[in-house]
Design a protein around this motif. Structure first.
Motif, PDB file in Angstrom:
ATOM      1  N   UNK A   1       0.821  -1.206   0.000  1.00 25.18           N
ATOM      2  CA  UNK A   1       0.000   0.000   0.000  1.00 25.18           C
ATOM      3  C   UNK A   1       0.859   1.262   0.000  1.00 25.18           C
ATOM      4  N   UNK A   2       1.982   1.216   0.770  1.00 27.93           N
ATOM      5  CA  UNK A   2       2.886   2.373   0.775  1.00 27.93           C
ATOM      6  C   UNK A   2       3.503   2.594  -0.597  1.00 27.93           C
ATOM      7  N   UNK A   3       3.932   1.482  -1.258  1.00 25.53           N
ATOM      8  CA  UNK A   3       4.503   1.607  -2.609  1.00 25.53           C
ATOM      9  C   UNK A   3       3.477   2.166  -3.587  1.00 25.53           C
TER      10      UNK A   3
ATOM     11  N   UNK B   1       1.407   9.151  -5.818  1.00 24.35           N
ATOM     12  CA  UNK B   1       1.892  10.508  -5.538  1.00 24.35           C
ATOM     13  C   UNK B   1       2.795  11.004  -6.662  1.00 24.35           C
ATOM     14  N   UNK B   2       3.688  10.117  -7.148  1.00 25.50           N
ATOM     15  CA  UNK B   2       4.561  10.491  -8.266  1.00 25.50           C
ATOM     16  C   UNK B   2       3.743  10.775  -9.521  1.00 25.50           C
ATOM     17  N   UNK B   3       2.734   9.915  -9.792  1.00 29.09           N
ATOM     18  CA  UNK B   3       1.878  10.130 -10.964  1.00 29.09           C
ATOM     19  C   UNK B   3       1.141  11.462 -10.863  1.00 29.09           C
ATOM     20  N   UNK B   4       0.670  11.780  -9.657  1.00 24.83           N
ATOM     21  CA  UNK B   4      -0.042  13.050  -9.469  1.00 24.83           C
ATOM     22  C   UNK B   4       0.895  14.226  -9.736  1.00 24.83           C
ATOM     23  N   UNK B   5       2.133  14.124  -9.234  1.00 30.73           N
ATOM     24  CA  UNK B   5       3.104  15.212  -9.453  1.00 30.73           C
ATOM     25  C   UNK B   5       3.425  15.346 -10.936  1.00 30.73           C
ATOM     26  N   UNK B   6       3.630  14.193 -11.620  1.00 31.48           N
ATOM     27  CA  UNK B   6       3.944  14.231 -13.050  1.00 31.48           C
ATOM     28  C   UNK B   6       2.779  14.809 -13.845  1.00 31.48           C
ATOM     29  N   UNK B   7       1.552  14.351 -13.506  1.00 31.16           N
ATOM     30  CA  UNK B   7       0.372  14.861 -14.191  1.00 31.16           C
ATOM     31  C   UNK B   7       0.211  16.359 -13.942  1.00 31.16           C
TER      32      UNK B   7
END
Length: 382
Positions: A75-77, A83-89
């Motif tokens: 779940x943490x991964x 979170x990374x996808x949200x930042x990239x998007x």
């Protein structure tokens, strides 16, 4: 049981018991002690069983703990990936928003420029009462010679030209136009929408868009070159009556020695513009002046050269508007600014979209603008 041996200490579940002296212990007491011993043994067995059950429960709890810990790591991964996808998007959307803001600012500047042009045109209308409109650049192509009606030999030359306006397209900053040899390649790239292009180790997310051209005009231009008339200009200014000038022109072209001319039917002379139209009586008499641009003229003891040109009649037919569509061309938007020069970026874009692995193909023409704006002209296929 041997009661003659010395008494021994008994340890059972943490309790110490001393065997009684058999000589002083009654039979009932012995039975009671046996019953008591049996109960304690049963208690010990129950305690051992409870201990074993607790151990099994502990093992099961340890397994559940390990599984829960693994699930928590997953779940943490997943949370980190989201979170990374949200930042990239968010970064992509910010870049797209920045590009849209730049385009919006450019459009606002264009609107202001158009408003200034409109105000200037309005002032011109107020001052001069008319508007001078620039005509778009046109492409003219000779199509055929027109047949004479009813086979009547009028000795006129009838030509037909196909004329179409070139349609301008405004290419803004950080945009590119690519024209492919194959229409299917362009349409395939348009359907894909977005493409990742490597610009000198810098990844750029570009958008592929179809583009709309303005309306164009096309028509047929029918030109008739007269076989009986010629135009004459650059006549000298003389203080003589207009009738005398007509007579002198008629006489001069009647006795022409340059392969043309002959009996003159009419002379239409305009003193103000210093021009005249000479009409010969014989059809085909004017054809001898086709290659003659300068003609000698003698009047009142003076020698000068007149400009001679064919007399033409021009009219339009089949005038129509058409919507220009280039199915082989795509528009790239959102190209990021780099330190490379405009030609290098254009080469990198061309290499990317030429590769079949990028759904590309052979490129016929490409134009990239890194700064400012430029105009690209499209013409109708022939």
């Amino acid at each position: 049981m041997d009661f003659t041996s010395p008494p021994l200490s008994l340890k059972d579940n943490g309790f110490n018991t001393i065997a009684p002296d058999p000589c002083g212990t009654s039979k009932d007491e012995m039975e009671t002690l046996k019953e008591e011993l049996k109960k304690w043994k049963e208690r010990v067995e129950k305690a051992e069983k409870a201990k074993a059950d607790l151990f099994l429960c502990k093992l099961s709890a340890d397994d559940e703990y390990v599984k829960a810990e693994e699930e928590l790591i997953k779940l943490k991964d997943m949370q980190e990936k989201q979170h990374k996808d949200i930042i990239m998007s968010r970064d992509i959307h910010e870049r797209e928003l920045r590009v849209l803001n730049e385009e919006n600012a450019e459009l606002k500047r264009e609107i202001e420029k158009l408003k200034e042009d409109l105000a200037e045109c309005s002032s011109v209308v107020l001052r001069a009462g008319q508007i001078k409109k620039k005509v778009a650049e046109m492409k003219m192509k000779f199509t055929h010679m027109e047949d004479m009606k009813d086979d009547y030999p009028d000795m006129n030359t009838h030509c037909v030209f196909g004329v179409a306006t070139k349609i301008p397209f405004r290419l803004n900053q950080n945009q590119a136009l690519l024209t492919f040899e194959d229409e299917e390649v362009a349409q395939r790239l348009i359907k894909m929408g977005k493409h990742t292009v490597n610009l000198d180790n810098k990844v750029a997310e570009v958008r592929v868009k179809p583009f709309t051209l303005e309306m164009g005009i096309k028509f047929e231009l029918h030109v008739t070159i007269s076989g009986k008339k010629i135009n004459v200009s650059e006549l000298p200014e003389l203080s003589i009556p207009e009738e005398w000038m007509r007579d002198k022109l008629e006489l001069n072209f009647y006795k022409s020695e340059q392969g043309g001319g002959g009996e003159v039917e009419n002379v239409n002379y305009d003193k103000q513009s210093r021009t005249a139209v000479i009409t010969f009586l014989r059809p085909g008499a004017a054809n001898g002046f086709v290659r003659c641009t300068k003609y000698p003229f003698f009047v009142n003891g003076r020698y000068c050269k007149l400009s001679v040109s064919p007399n033409t009649n021009v009219h339009l037919e089949k005038l129509q508007l058409y919507c220009g569509i280039s199915k082989k061309t795509i528009l790239l938007k959102g190209i990021q600014e780099t330190e490379d020069d405009e030609e290098s970026i254009q080469d990198m874009i061309e290499i990317h979209f030429q590769k079949p692995s990028n759904s590309g193909g052979e490129i016929d023409k490409i134009k990239f603008v890194s700064k400012g704006v430029t105009w690209v002209w499209f013409e109708e296929d022939t």
